[in-house]
Design a protein around this motif. Structure first.
Motif, short mmCIF file in Angstrom:
data_model
loop_
_atom_site.label_atom_id
_atom_site.label_comp_id
_atom_site.label_asym_id
_atom_site.label_seq_id
_atom_site.Cartn_x
_atom_site.Cartn_y
_atom_site.Cartn_z
N PHE A 143 -4.36 -24.32 -20.40
CA PHE A 143 -4.84 -24.08 -21.76
C PHE A 143 -3.73 -23.47 -22.63
O PHE A 143 -3.47 -23.93 -23.74
N ARG A 144 -3.08 -22.45 -22.12
CA ARG A 144 -2.02 -21.78 -22.89
C ARG A 144 -0.84 -22.72 -23.14
O ARG A 144 -0.23 -22.71 -24.21
N SER A 145 -0.51 -23.54 -22.15
CA SER A 145 0.59 -24.48 -22.29
C SER A 145 0.29 -25.52 -23.37
O SER A 145 1.16 -25.87 -24.17
N TRP A 179 1.74 -25.92 -28.56
CA TRP A 179 2.17 -26.95 -29.49
C TRP A 179 1.42 -26.93 -30.82
O TRP A 179 1.55 -27.83 -31.64
N GLY A 180 0.65 -25.87 -31.07
CA GLY A 180 0.09 -25.66 -32.39
C GLY A 180 -1.21 -26.39 -32.70
O GLY A 180 -1.55 -26.55 -33.87
N TYR A 181 -1.94 -26.83 -31.67
CA TYR A 181 -3.23 -27.46 -31.92
C TYR A 181 -4.20 -26.46 -32.54
O TYR A 181 -4.15 -25.27 -32.24
N ASP A 182 -5.09 -26.95 -33.39
CA ASP A 182 -6.02 -26.04 -34.05
C ASP A 182 -7.09 -25.57 -33.05
O ASP A 182 -7.34 -26.21 -32.03
N PRO A 183 -7.72 -24.43 -33.35
CA PRO A 183 -8.71 -23.85 -32.43
C PRO A 183 -9.88 -24.78 -32.10
O PRO A 183 -10.39 -24.77 -30.99
N GLU A 184 -10.30 -25.58 -33.07
CA GLU A 184 -11.42 -26.50 -32.81
C GLU A 184 -11.05 -27.52 -31.75
O GLU A 184 -11.84 -27.81 -30.85
N MET A 236 -8.67 -27.20 -29.47
CA MET A 236 -8.47 -26.51 -28.20
C MET A 236 -9.81 -26.19 -27.54
O MET A 236 -9.93 -26.27 -26.32
N ALA A 237 -10.83 -25.87 -28.32
CA ALA A 237 -12.15 -25.62 -27.76
C ALA A 237 -12.70 -26.86 -27.08
O ALA A 237 -13.35 -26.79 -26.03
N LEU A 238 -12.41 -28.03 -27.64
CA LEU A 238 -12.84 -29.29 -27.04
C LEU A 238 -12.09 -29.60 -25.75
O LEU A 238 -12.58 -30.37 -24.92
N MET A 239 -10.94 -29.01 -25.57
CA MET A 239 -10.09 -29.31 -24.42
C MET A 239 -10.39 -28.44 -23.20
O MET A 239 -9.84 -28.68 -22.12
N LEU A 240 -11.23 -27.45 -23.33
CA LEU A 240 -11.47 -26.51 -22.22
C LEU A 240 -11.80 -27.22 -20.91
O LEU A 240 -11.19 -26.94 -19.88
N ALA A 241 -12.75 -28.12 -20.92
CA ALA A 241 -13.15 -28.79 -19.67
C ALA A 241 -12.04 -29.67 -19.14
O ALA A 241 -11.77 -29.68 -17.93
N ALA A 242 -11.37 -30.41 -20.01
CA ALA A 242 -10.31 -31.31 -19.56
C ALA A 242 -9.12 -30.57 -18.98
O ALA A 242 -8.41 -31.09 -18.11
N LEU A 243 -8.89 -29.36 -19.44
CA LEU A 243 -7.74 -28.59 -18.97
C LEU A 243 -8.04 -27.73 -17.75
O LEU A 243 -7.15 -27.14 -17.16
N GLY A 244 -9.30 -27.69 -17.36
CA GLY A 244 -9.69 -26.88 -16.21
C GLY A 244 -9.17 -27.47 -14.89
O GLY A 244 -9.11 -28.69 -14.73
N VAL A 245 -8.79 -26.61 -14.00
CA VAL A 245 -8.36 -27.01 -12.65
C VAL A 245 -9.49 -26.64 -11.70
O VAL A 245 -9.83 -25.47 -11.56
N ALA A 246 -10.07 -27.64 -11.09
CA ALA A 246 -11.24 -27.44 -10.23
C ALA A 246 -10.84 -27.00 -8.82
O ALA A 246 -9.90 -27.54 -8.24
N GLY A 247 -11.58 -26.03 -8.31
CA GLY A 247 -11.34 -25.57 -6.95
C GLY A 247 -11.43 -26.68 -5.93
O GLY A 247 -10.67 -26.72 -4.96
N GLU A 248 -12.35 -27.64 -6.15
CA GLU A 248 -12.48 -28.74 -5.19
C GLU A 248 -11.26 -29.66 -5.20
O GLU A 248 -10.90 -30.22 -4.17
N ASP A 249 -10.60 -29.80 -6.36
CA ASP A 249 -9.36 -30.59 -6.39
C ASP A 249 -8.24 -29.87 -5.65
O ASP A 249 -7.43 -30.50 -4.97
N ILE A 250 -8.21 -28.56 -5.79
CA ILE A 250 -7.23 -27.76 -5.05
C ILE A 250 -7.50 -27.88 -3.56
O ILE A 250 -6.59 -28.13 -2.76
N ALA A 251 -8.76 -27.70 -3.16
CA ALA A 251 -9.13 -27.77 -1.74
C ALA A 251 -8.81 -29.14 -1.15
O ALA A 251 -8.46 -29.25 0.03
N ALA A 252 -8.88 -30.19 -1.96
CA ALA A 252 -8.57 -31.54 -1.49
C ALA A 252 -7.06 -31.77 -1.35
O ALA A 252 -6.63 -32.79 -0.83
N GLY A 253 -6.25 -30.80 -1.84
CA GLY A 253 -4.80 -30.92 -1.72
C GLY A 253 -4.16 -31.73 -2.83
O GLY A 253 -3.04 -32.22 -2.68
#
Length: 129
Positions: free
Chosen positions: A37-39, A43-48, A50-67
């Motif tokens: 999210f911070r990365s 690049w200066g995206y507006d807050p609105e 960035m709020a829409l990007m929260l889910a897309a930018l999340g790193v899921a524990g199950e993806d990590i566990a899958a390697g």
């Protein structure tokens, strides 16, 4: 582990004098999501947007566990970046799902470009390309 099945990582973890690449740890999911999210926000995206990007930018524990998630750490052991792979359209293909760098490392050694970034001219230059 997608990368291992594709034969892309026979010798990992990878070591380099300046960084180390290793599989992410499930307990790092929140910190990696925050890094993404911070990365993106650098690049200066507006807050609105960035709020829409929260889910897309999340790193899921199950993806990590899958390697499927890897981190780069600096010589100090601090996380400097994250990469995540996802299944591609073809059976043996992988897609780059995420690739984000800790903001303090973005444009770190670029001299004049860093000066442009400091006074806000970098974004204007990039948008003009």
């Amino acid at each position: 582990m997608l990368a291992a099945r594709a034969g892309l990582v026979p010798g990992l973890p990878l070591m380099h004098p300046a960084f180390y690449i290793r599989p992410a740890r499930v307990e790092e999911a929140a910190a990696l999501s925050d890094l993404c999210f911070r990365s993106k926000a650098v690049w200066g995206y507006d807050p609105e947007f960035m709020a829409l990007m929260l889910a897309a930018l999340g790193v899921a524990g199950e993806d990590i566990a899958a390697g499927d998630v890897w981190v780069a750490t600096g010589a100090d052991g601090q996380i400097a970046g994250v990469v995540a792979l996802a299944p591609g359209d073809a059976p043996s293909a992988l897609d780059l799902n995420k690739l984000f760098i800790e903001p303090r490392h973005i444009l770190r050694y670029t001299g004049p470009v860093a000066e442009l970034r400091e006074d806000g001219r970098l974004r204007d230059r990039l948008l003009a390309l």
